[in-house]
Design an enzyme around this catalytic site. Structure first.
Site, PDB file in Angstrom:
ATOM      1  N   TYR A 103       0.841  -1.206   0.000  1.00 56.52           N
ATOM      2  CA  TYR A 103       0.000   0.000   0.000  1.00 56.52           C
ATOM      3  C   TYR A 103       0.868   1.245   0.000  1.00 56.52           C
ATOM      4  CZ  TYR A 103      -3.954   2.958   1.564  1.00 56.52           C
ATOM      5  OH  TYR A 103      -4.951   3.904   1.674  1.00 56.52           O
TER       6      TYR A 103
ATOM      7  N   HIS B 125      -9.764   1.020   5.951  1.00 54.44           N
ATOM      8  CA  HIS B 125      -8.559   0.527   5.269  1.00 54.44           C
ATOM      9  C   HIS B 125      -7.330   0.655   6.178  1.00 54.44           C
ATOM     10  CE1 HIS B 125      -9.876   0.816   0.748  1.00 54.44           C
ATOM     11  NE2 HIS B 125     -10.580  -0.054   1.445  1.00 54.44           N
TER      12      HIS B 125
ATOM     13  N   PHE C 167      -6.351   9.333  -2.087  1.00 53.30           N
ATOM     14  CA  PHE C 167      -5.153   8.879  -2.792  1.00 53.30           C
ATOM     15  C   PHE C 167      -4.787   7.520  -2.214  1.00 53.30           C
ATOM     16  CE2 PHE C 167      -0.704   7.959  -3.066  1.00 53.30           C
ATOM     17  CZ  PHE C 167      -0.202   8.573  -4.201  1.00 53.30           C
ATOM     18  N   GLU C 168      -4.742   6.512  -3.079  1.00 51.58           N
ATOM     19  CA  GLU C 168      -4.272   5.189  -2.629  1.00 51.58           C
ATOM     20  C   GLU C 168      -3.601   4.533  -3.811  1.00 51.58           C
ATOM     21  OE1 GLU C 168      -7.933   2.879  -1.531  1.00 51.58           O
ATOM     22  OE2 GLU C 168      -7.158   3.092   0.511  1.00 51.58           O
ATOM     23  N   ILE C 169      -2.471   3.911  -3.568  1.00 50.84           N
ATOM     24  CA  ILE C 169      -1.897   3.037  -4.583  1.00 50.84           C
ATOM     25  C   ILE C 169      -1.747   1.696  -3.879  1.00 50.84           C
ATOM     26  CG2 ILE C 169       0.081   2.583  -6.093  1.00 50.84           C
ATOM     27  CD1 ILE C 169       0.518   5.623  -6.240  1.00 50.84           C
TER      28      ILE C 169
END
Ligand code: GDP
Ligand code: MN
Length: 396
Positions: free
Chosen positions: A228, A330, A293-295
């Site tokens: 993550y 999350h 924003f998440e990768i």
């Protein structure tokens, strides 16, 4: 035989001096006590003020046509840019797309996947297609992923709305906001359109990207075995998650084997920095990765541990009776079930979602003020909880 009077006096004075000194020694620590908790700052200077560059090698770059949009043997991996968005947000979505295309994706041409609970309009499709050379998919969220679950009692929901609106919980009365948070928490990665996709980069309408990024970010995640990537770390409003931590503790009590041996539970439970938040959230610091924003690697969300955790939370009802966001859900899952060394701070990806920024000190960036966290009111600076993450995990 009695001592002379002068000797007795001397002994008494010596004894008094001795006791006085002992007393001073024991009193001493009080004078050098740390400031009361809540005021201790983990840093005096934002690390984004210091010059920084790219993350460690290996970094995959454009060479020849290896990332051209129609190259059947391209170096792209199974990954997509992903956005849940409404037709009415077209202009704002175009803004985000233009920024991300300009700074990164015109080089790597990863596909975009748009999700909506309604059919996308022709205008939405036409205008989004015009700002990228990459493939775009337009997908509808299946009804069973969006609908309010059958076990939610709508009378109880309405009562909760009244109570929590009174306590200033933002968006509490907006049913679609609850549905969105639930979908982003536990359902997006189950969409059939993502069945063969492993990594995603979540993008929202109306965000900004400020820095040129010259390596394949998805490939970097894979090569470095990361789960993550985040960008901004902030505190949540504790009233929106009152029972999230207690429910989580119930889950852990029965599933301790899911905890990662290198977890970040201390980050989740911190009560030094904002004791009031921890108390109102019943043991949770409320610090979370800001999930607009998440990768991420969807294998994590698809794991048994996460699926069971999400189902537990979903049954408990807090996506509706409270206003649990996908960000704290999350973050708690990552803090418990992931190896914290697999969570990466993308300090090099300059970013803004109102009202917060991530703006590195790097000549590749323009349009943001180096090290500035917010352009809103000064008190918003208190919402930055990166110091906690860096304290309990790392800056990597
Ligand atoms: P905020 O950032 O918490 O203020 O919430 P947003 O309004 O930005 O919503 C988060 C994301 O979900 C954005 O990408 C929105 O476009 C999307 N979103 C929120 N509600 C809905 C909805 O009812 N339908 C669709 N299609 N997208 C939604
Ligand atoms: Mn938003």
């Amino acid at each position: 035989m009695a001592l002379p009077k002068s000797m007795r006096l001397l002994a008494a004075v010596t004894l008094c001096i001795f006791f006085y000194m002992v007393l001073q020694i024991y009193k001493a620590p009080a004078a050098i006590e740390r400031p009361s908790s809540g005021k201790i700052k983990e840093w005096t200077r934002d690390p984004q003020l210091d010059p920084s560059g790219e993350p460690p090698e290996p970094l995959r770059r454009v060479e020849g046509d290896n990332y051209e949009p129609n190259n059947p043997n391209s170096a792209r991996i199974n990954a997509t840019l992903l956005a849940l968005v409404r037709n009415e947000e077209l202009e704002d979505m175009l803004q985000s797309m233009r920024d991300l295309e300009r700074t990164w994706n015109h080089k790597f041409n990863y596909p975009w996947t748009f999700f909506n609970d309604k059919e996308f309009t022709e205008e939405f499709k036409k205008r989004t297609r015009a700002v990228t050379k990459a493939e775009i998919r337009y997908e509808i969220v299946p009804k069973e992923h969006w609908e309010i679950p059958s076990w939610i009692n709508m009378d109880l929901f309405q009562e909760s709305v009244a109570v929590l609106t009174e306590q200033d919980v933002q968006y509490m009365s907006k049913i679609s906001y609850h549905q969105m948070c639930r979908w982003n928490s536990g359902l997006f990665f189950k969409h059939p359109a993502l069945a063969n996709t492993r990594y995603y980069w979540r993008v929202e309408p109306k965000v900004h990207f400020f820095c040129d990024v010259d390596y394949d970010v998805f490939r970097w995640m894979q090569d470095h075995n990361k789960t993550y990537g985040f960008n901004i770390n902030i505190y949540d409003s504790p009233q929106s998650v009152t029972t999230l931590w207690p429910e989580t503790r119930k889950f852990i009590a029965d599933h301790a084997h899911y905890l990662s041996p290198n977890n970040a539970i201390e980050w989740l439970q911190d009560k030094e920095q904002r004791p009031g938040h921890n108390a109102k959230a019943n043991g949770y610091s409320t610090c979370h990765f800001w999930s607009n924003f998440e990768i991420g690697d969807m294998e994590f969300w698809r794991s048994r541990a996460y699926q069971e955790y999400f189902d537990h939370l979903d049954r408990a009802g807090g996506f509706f009776y409270e206003r649990w966001g996908d960000a704290p859900v999350h973050s708690i899952a990552l803090g418990l079930f992931a190896d914290k060394s697999k969570i990466h701070w993308f300090r090099d990806i300059g970013y803004q979602h109102i009202p917060f920024f991530n703006c590195p000190n790097n000549p590749k960036c323009s349009g943001c003020v180096t090290g500035r966290f917010t352009d809103g009111e000064a008190w918003l600076n208190q919402e930055d909880c990166r110091p906690l993450w860096f304290k309990y995990a790392s800056k990597d």
